[in-house]
Design a protein around this motif. Structure first.
Motif, PDB file in Angstrom:
ATOM      1  N   SER A   1      49.174  56.047  91.385  1.00 50.50           N
ATOM      2  CA  SER A   1      49.164  57.468  91.750  1.00 50.50           C
ATOM      3  C   SER A   1      47.822  58.148  91.540  1.00 50.50           C
ATOM      4  O   SER A   1      47.687  59.324  91.825  1.00 50.50           O
ATOM      5  N   GLY A   2      46.830  57.415  91.070  1.00 50.60           N
ATOM      6  CA  GLY A   2      45.543  58.034  90.768  1.00 50.60           C
ATOM      7  C   GLY A   2      44.545  57.923  91.901  1.00 50.60           C
ATOM      8  O   GLY A   2      44.916  57.832  93.079  1.00 50.60           O
ATOM      9  N   GLU A   3      43.264  57.925  91.529  1.00 48.14           N
ATOM     10  CA  GLU A   3      42.176  57.802  92.502  1.00 48.14           C
ATOM     11  C   GLU A   3      42.335  56.507  93.291  1.00 48.14           C
ATOM     12  O   GLU A   3      42.487  55.425  92.712  1.00 48.14           O
ATOM     13  N   LEU A   4      42.301  56.603  94.614  1.00 51.77           N
ATOM     14  CA  LEU A   4      42.526  55.433  95.457  1.00 51.77           C
ATOM     15  C   LEU A   4      41.278  54.566  95.516  1.00 51.77           C
ATOM     16  O   LEU A   4      40.200  55.021  95.891  1.00 51.77           O
ATOM     17  N   ILE A   5      41.439  53.300  95.142  1.00 53.11           N
ATOM     18  CA  ILE A   5      40.390  52.289  95.263  1.00 53.11           C
ATOM     19  C   ILE A   5      40.819  51.336  96.366  1.00 53.11           C
ATOM     20  O   ILE A   5      41.819  50.626  96.233  1.00 53.11           O
ATOM     21  N   GLU A   6      40.094  51.351  97.476  1.00 55.61           N
ATOM     22  CA  GLU A   6      40.388  50.404  98.544  1.00 55.61           C
ATOM     23  C   GLU A   6      39.512  49.168  98.373  1.00 55.61           C
ATOM     24  O   GLU A   6      38.342  49.275  98.037  1.00 55.61           O
ATOM     25  N   TYR A   7      40.092  48.018  98.604  1.00 53.13           N
ATOM     26  CA  TYR A   7      39.364  46.759  98.432  1.00 53.13           C
ATOM     27  C   TYR A   7      39.747  45.804  99.550  1.00 53.13           C
ATOM     28  O   TYR A   7      40.799  45.937 100.179  1.00 53.13           O
ATOM     29  N   ARG A   8      38.854  44.882  99.811  1.00 51.68           N
ATOM     30  CA  ARG A   8      39.185  43.798 100.734  1.00 51.68           C
ATOM     31  C   ARG A   8      39.068  42.482  99.977  1.00 51.68           C
ATOM     32  O   ARG A   8      38.384  42.389  98.956  1.00 51.68           O
ATOM     33  N   VAL A   9      39.737  41.468 100.490  1.00 51.21           N
ATOM     34  CA  VAL A   9      39.758  40.149  99.862  1.00 51.21           C
ATOM     35  C   VAL A   9      39.106  39.158 100.812  1.00 51.21           C
ATOM     36  O   VAL A   9      39.401  39.143 102.004  1.00 51.21           O
ATOM     37  N   GLU A  10      38.203  38.348 100.267  1.00 53.73           N
ATOM     38  CA  GLU A  10      37.516  37.322 101.057  1.00 53.73           C
ATOM     39  C   GLU A  10      37.570  35.991 100.314  1.00 53.73           C
ATOM     40  O   GLU A  10      37.507  35.961  99.085  1.00 53.73           O
ATOM     41  N   VAL A  11      37.682  34.910 101.066  1.00 59.00           N
ATOM     42  CA  VAL A  11      37.702  33.562 100.485  1.00 59.00           C
ATOM     43  C   VAL A  11      36.707  32.708 101.247  1.00 59.00           C
ATOM     44  O   VAL A  11      36.698  32.705 102.483  1.00 59.00           O
ATOM     45  N   GLU A  12      35.881  31.979 100.515  1.00 65.00           N
ATOM     46  CA  GLU A  12      34.908  31.107 101.162  1.00 65.00           C
ATOM     47  C   GLU A  12      35.629  30.034 101.978  1.00 65.00           C
ATOM     48  O   GLU A  12      36.664  29.492 101.549  1.00 65.00           O
ATOM     49  N   ASP A  13      35.068  29.716 103.114  1.00 66.03           N
ATOM     50  CA  ASP A  13      35.727  28.926 104.154  1.00 66.03           C
ATOM     51  C   ASP A  13      36.213  27.556 103.705  1.00 66.03           C
ATOM     52  O   ASP A  13      37.297  27.136 104.058  1.00 66.03           O
ATOM     53  N   ASN A  14      35.430  26.826 102.926  1.00 62.87           N
ATOM     54  CA  ASN A  14      35.791  25.439 102.643  1.00 62.87           C
ATOM     55  C   ASN A  14      36.450  25.254 101.276  1.00 62.87           C
ATOM     56  O   ASN A  14      36.451  24.153 100.721  1.00 62.87           O
TER      57      ASN A  14
END
Length: 198
Positions: A49-62
């Protein structure tokens, strides 16, 4: 009268049929990845319910880790009631274009993402808008958590995300006490008990 070649006599079944191995194959993490980062698709619901932190997730290909699986673990950790949302100060949502990047990468790529921080192929970091999780640690965990890889993964996500809030490292408050999440638990517990939660 012959109808073709003589067939061999049928053989009796083997007395000891082959047994499938029950030992799981170890997961091998390449020390050096190809540097290509795949963004986990989709968007998660807002948690907290607090300050919104948007994040993305990435994974190295191999890497031997599916981006969707990694994203699910990160989201479950950040959305857990024991985590950063419990104080009401923070909320989280995963989107594919968010500025905060939570990246699972090979040891060599982690070193590059973390530079000039010295991770030496062994640990994770937060560097600017990048939280770089070392895949070696993600798969193998750390001595401080023993065989409990799931709790270690919760710890490393919470610890590195904690740095994005401006939090520095902490020491153990006393022997046998619960370790602060900002203690460098990957390197040891200083007499504390392991704890993945803030």
């Amino acid at each position: 009268m012959t109808f073709g070649a003589t067939l061999p006599e049928p053989q009796p079944p083997s007395a000891t049929p082959p047994v499938a191995s029950t030992t799981p194959m170890p997961i091998v993490v390449p020390r050096t990845g190809n540097g290509k980062l795949n963004v986990a698709p989709g968007t998660s619901a807002r948690v907290g319910s607090g300050e919104l932190i948007e994040y993305r997730v990435e994974v190295e290909d191999n890497l031997p880790v599916d981006p969707a699986t990694f994203a699910r673990i990160v989201a479950a950790t950040l959305g857990d009631d024991r985590g950063w949302t419990k104080s009401g100060r923070y909320a989280f949502r995963r989107t594919p274009t968010a500025p905060l990047r939570i990246v699972l990468s090979s040891p060599a790529t982690t070193d590059k993402l973390c530079a000039p921080i010295q991770t030496r192929g062994e640990v994770s970091c937060r560097n600017g808008n990048v939280v770089a999780i070392n895949a070696l640690r993600w798969i193998e965990g750390a001595d401080s958590y023993g065989d409990d890889i799931d709790r270690y993964r919760q710890y490393v996500v919470n610890h590195e995300v904690g740095h994005t809030f401006g939090l520095g490292h902490q020491g153990c408050p006393g022997p046998g006490r619960k370790a602060p999440v900002m203690l460098q638990q990957t390197k040891g517990l200083q007499g504390c008990k392991s704890n993945p939660w803030p």
